[in-house]
Design an enzyme around this catalytic site. Structure first.
Site, PDB file in Angstrom:
ATOM      1  N   GLY A  36       0.772  -1.071   0.110  1.00 59.32           N
ATOM      2  CA  GLY A  36      -0.098  -0.078   0.009  1.00 59.32           C
ATOM      3  C   GLY A  36       0.599   1.238   0.084  1.00 59.32           C
ATOM      4  N   ALA A  37       1.986   1.207  -0.856  1.00 56.99           N
ATOM      5  CA  ALA A  37       2.899   2.201  -0.555  1.00 56.99           C
ATOM      6  C   ALA A  37       2.454   3.534  -1.510  1.00 56.99           C
ATOM      7  CB  ALA A  37       4.256   1.940  -1.366  1.00 56.99           C
ATOM      8  N   SER A  39      -0.589   5.076  -1.102  1.00 56.86           N
ATOM      9  CA  SER A  39      -1.520   5.874  -0.480  1.00 56.86           C
ATOM     10  C   SER A  39      -1.339   6.183   0.966  1.00 56.86           C
ATOM     11  CB  SER A  39      -2.819   4.970  -0.651  1.00 56.86           C
ATOM     12  OG  SER A  39      -3.997   5.587   0.049  1.00 56.86           O
ATOM     13  N   GLY A  40      -2.078   7.231   1.525  1.00 55.44           N
ATOM     14  CA  GLY A  40      -1.960   7.781   2.852  1.00 55.44           C
ATOM     15  C   GLY A  40      -0.565   7.339   3.306  1.00 55.44           C
ATOM     16  N   ILE A  41      -0.452   6.730   4.482  1.00 52.81           N
ATOM     17  CA  ILE A  41       1.013   6.919   5.470  1.00 52.81           C
ATOM     18  C   ILE A  41       1.713   5.913   4.504  1.00 52.81           C
ATOM     19  CG2 ILE A  41      -0.135   7.152   7.550  1.00 52.81           C
ATOM     20  CD1 ILE A  41      -0.004   4.567   8.157  1.00 52.81           C
ATOM     21  N   GLY A  42       1.518   5.199   3.589  1.00 55.23           N
ATOM     22  CA  GLY A  42       2.332   4.345   2.832  1.00 55.23           C
ATOM     23  C   GLY A  42       3.357   5.268   2.172  1.00 55.23           C
ATOM     24  N   THR A 136      -8.270  -8.832   2.798  1.00 57.56           N
ATOM     25  CA  THR A 136      -6.993  -7.879   2.303  1.00 57.56           C
ATOM     26  C   THR A 136      -6.275  -7.584   3.726  1.00 57.56           C
ATOM     27  OG1 THR A 136      -8.805  -6.980   0.929  1.00 57.56           O
ATOM     28  CG2 THR A 136      -6.869  -5.584   1.594  1.00 57.56           C
ATOM     29  N   TYR A 192     -23.373  -9.255   9.080  1.00 54.48           N
ATOM     30  CA  TYR A 192     -21.952  -8.552   8.643  1.00 54.48           C
ATOM     31  C   TYR A 192     -22.244  -6.979   9.084  1.00 54.48           C
ATOM     32  CZ  TYR A 192     -18.570  -5.666   5.894  1.00 54.48           C
ATOM     33  OH  TYR A 192     -17.672  -5.074   5.561  1.00 54.48           O
TER      34      TYR A 192
END
Length: 315
Positions: A36-37, A39-42, A136, A192
């Site tokens: 997840g590099a 996006s966001g903190i990635g 995921t 769910y």
């Protein structure tokens, strides 16, 4: 409250940035994978690892986005070593393909940061027929870690340097179903709840790190495994949930951590000398913290999750 910046034993606080917690650290010679590099903190995790000299392999869904980020980082840090490899965590076939490609590259692996995740989407199943958040956030990372563990062991042995596995969880684990993990109801659409299912996947992250740490210690392997809560951050993690997306884009975003502050704890756990020899712990604000819930501390539940996950990835 994070905005006051109270420092813990590490000397860092919730206000510390990824750059601050790695100041003076030389990561040259280390190779790291970040899921997840793009996006966001990635993004900040990748950039700061590269800034400190690590060779970073970006494991990303969108290769074009990965290439653009690589180009951006190279403009800022011309000496950066960055590769981009496609990875869709919700698909075990994609995880296996990534692992094969990585192993075939003959690159060493010192640091694995299981950063990617999704939060509170409507009910759906992964390509492998597993509830999407669990697939995921936990199963994909569990399989990835499993497939790359021999490479990490070899690297730790040959380099005589400690390997580190960093699993990004969340304080959202506190909102999991009362059982912690509903093994017999993972795919039960009728019961769910998107927030509790997210919490369930985050409990799984913590238990994965704990059981992995126990097994590595028992085996005498020089690899540490820890989990963490990055903090409440203004990112697009809740993009699949209308309410969360609206909140993160409202005035509340000014009360949230920046991406660099959010990336600080996983960068700290991945690189800082203070974490040497520390394994099976849960970190928050670059300090060891209590998880605060019984399921996240349940050793028997961790073993049960391990066996359950092994069955899933071997089918």
């Amino acid at each position: 409250m994070w905005i006051f910046g109270w420092k813990g034993q590490s000397g860092f606080s919730a206000r510390s940035t990824a750059e601050e917690v790695t100041e003076g650290i030389d990561a040259a010679g280390l190779t790291a994978i970040v899921t997840g590099a793009t996006s966001g903190i990635g993004v900040d995790t990748t950039r700061v690892l590269a800034l400190r000299g690590a060779h970073v392999v970006m494991a990303v869904r969108n290769v074009e986005a990965g290439k653009k980020l690589k180009e951006s980082i190279l403009k800022e840090i011309p000496s950066a070593k960055i590769d981009v490899i496609q990875l869709e965590l919700s698909s075990m076939a994609s995880v296996r393909k990534f692992a094969t490609e990585y192993i075939d590259s003959c690159l060493p692996l010192n640091i694995l940061i299981n950063n990617a995740g999704i939060m509170a989407p409507p009910f759906s199943l992964s390509p492998d027929g597993i509830e999407l958040q669990f697939a995921t956030n936990h199963v994909g990372h569990f399989l990835l870690t499993h497939l790359l563990l021999d490479t990490m062991k070899k690297t730790a042995r040959e380099s005589n340097r400690e390997g580190r596995i960093v699993i990004v969880s969340s304080d959202g684990h506190k909102f999991a179903y009362s059982e912690g993990i509903r093994f017999d109801k993972i795919n039960n659409e009728a019961e769910y709840n998107c927030y509790r299912a997210y919490g369930q996947s985050k409990v799984a992250n913590i238990l994965h790190a704990k059981e992995l740490a126990r097994r590595l210690k028992e085996e005498g392997v020089n690899i540490m495994a820890n989990s963490l809560h990055p903090g409440e951050i203004a990112t697009n993690l809740g993009r699949n949930n209308g309410l969360l997306n609206a909140i993160s884009n409202s005035f509340i975003k000014y009360l949230l951590k920046t991406s660099s502050q959010g990336a600080a704890t996983q960068i700290y756990v991945a690189l800082h000398p203070q974490v040497k020899g520390v394994s099976g712990e849960f970190f928050k604000n670059s300090n060891i913290s209590e998880t605060g819930t019984a399921p996240a501390q349940d050793e028997e539940l961790a073993k049960q999750l391990w066996d359950f996950s092994m069955k899933l990835i071997n089918t």
